[in-house]
Design an enzyme around this catalytic site. Sequence first.
Site, PDB file in Angstrom:
ATOM      1  CE  LYS A 184      -4.070  -1.695   0.058  1.00  0.00           C
ATOM      2  NZ  LYS A 184      -5.153  -1.586  -0.918  1.00  0.00           N
ATOM      3  CB  SER A 188      -0.236  -8.056  -1.053  1.00  0.00           C
ATOM      4  OG  SER A 188      -0.931  -8.870  -0.130  1.00  0.00           O
ATOM      5  CD  GLU A 194     -10.290   3.340   0.333  1.00  0.00           C
ATOM      6  OE1 GLU A 194      -9.385   2.302  -0.129  1.00  0.00           O
ATOM      7  OE2 GLU A 194     -10.392   4.574  -0.197  1.00  0.00           O
TER       8      GLU A 194
END
Length: 393
Positions: free
Chosen positions: A84, A373, A106
């Site tokens: 991210k 991830s 969000e």
Amino acid sequence: MKTRFGEYGGMYIPETLMNACLELSEAYEHFKNDAGFRGELEYLLNEYASRPSRLYYAGNMTESLKGAKIYLKREDLNHTGAHKINNAIGQVLLAKKMGKKRVIAETGAGQHGVATATAAALLGLECEVFMGRLDMERQALNVYRMELLGAKVHAVNEGTASLKDAVSETFREWTKRISDTHYVIGSVMGPHPFPTMVRDFQAVISAEIKDQILRREARLPDAVIACVGGGSNAIGAFYHFLEDRSVRLIGCEAAGRGIDSGDTAATIATGREGIFHGMKSIFCQDGRGQIAPVYSISAGLDYPGIGPEHAYLAKTGRAEYVPVTDEEAVRAFEYLSRTEGIIPAIESAHAVAYAMKLAPSMRRDQVIVVNISGRGDKDTAAIARYRGRNIYE
């Protein structure tokens, strides 16, 4: 800049947001080709976020499964512990160049919220994050991390109080303060230009994989596997292989308790075309065409749709999308922890689970890359509860 992927994508937004999206599209089109912006972004990714991330040969896993060689792309080693940060730094830097003073975001599992709060702290912008009440309860550690980084975290109680509702609330908030605020969408979803922009910021993953695997194996992988919710880590891992037809691209969706159970978030397996959150794509819907409640043990994959580029890749057959249940993901979470000493995010464990199925069916000279991830610190309490243990007793 193209606004669609085949028939998917577009800008299905109220008039109040149209100018904001057009302004963002124009700014991104300019800055993505600006040498100064690109140089600053590369510096921050390399020196601050710790890129390039490692491509690790999982020797124990390879020997255990007795099939293809398995490499793990270690996005879990990035600063803040997930992929991210790649997109968050890119968008917050862009927002600052645009003269914005505040960013909103969000988050589901909390990793995008943490990454956005981190980038905002670094670059000097205010930050507010919207998170479903249910997700705040199961990801309390990340809520505290966001607050520690200076972000204000808002609980969203509407609907299912999860990621879908957090996205809706953040869009509503954006309409109130367009002039000084940028919405840092965390996945390859939403109205144009977000799916393209987020993909471009995450494409560093596949660029690195390609370079690293060619140096290690002198060949391309036979398969690249990644988990898919909205789909940012997956499209990041796939993008630079799209033209390499020999490489299978496999996205692993959250099947929850099974695709026939009703408690699932496997969009490609169970959904159909629709329009939601500013885009045309594939969504889980009820018999009346309303967005259906979805379920997954993973807060980060608990979204009733998929990014429009993934919908396009599925329709054209360039990528495959497979369902992975909670139980399969938890077993993979435990397996990778015990086999390689790597605790993956429960999202990433969905990809590990499918690699565990696929590898034994392949030859020993073939190669799989699994995108890890994120790291699993945030998930340990939830997995312990799933196994019937409360670690805070």
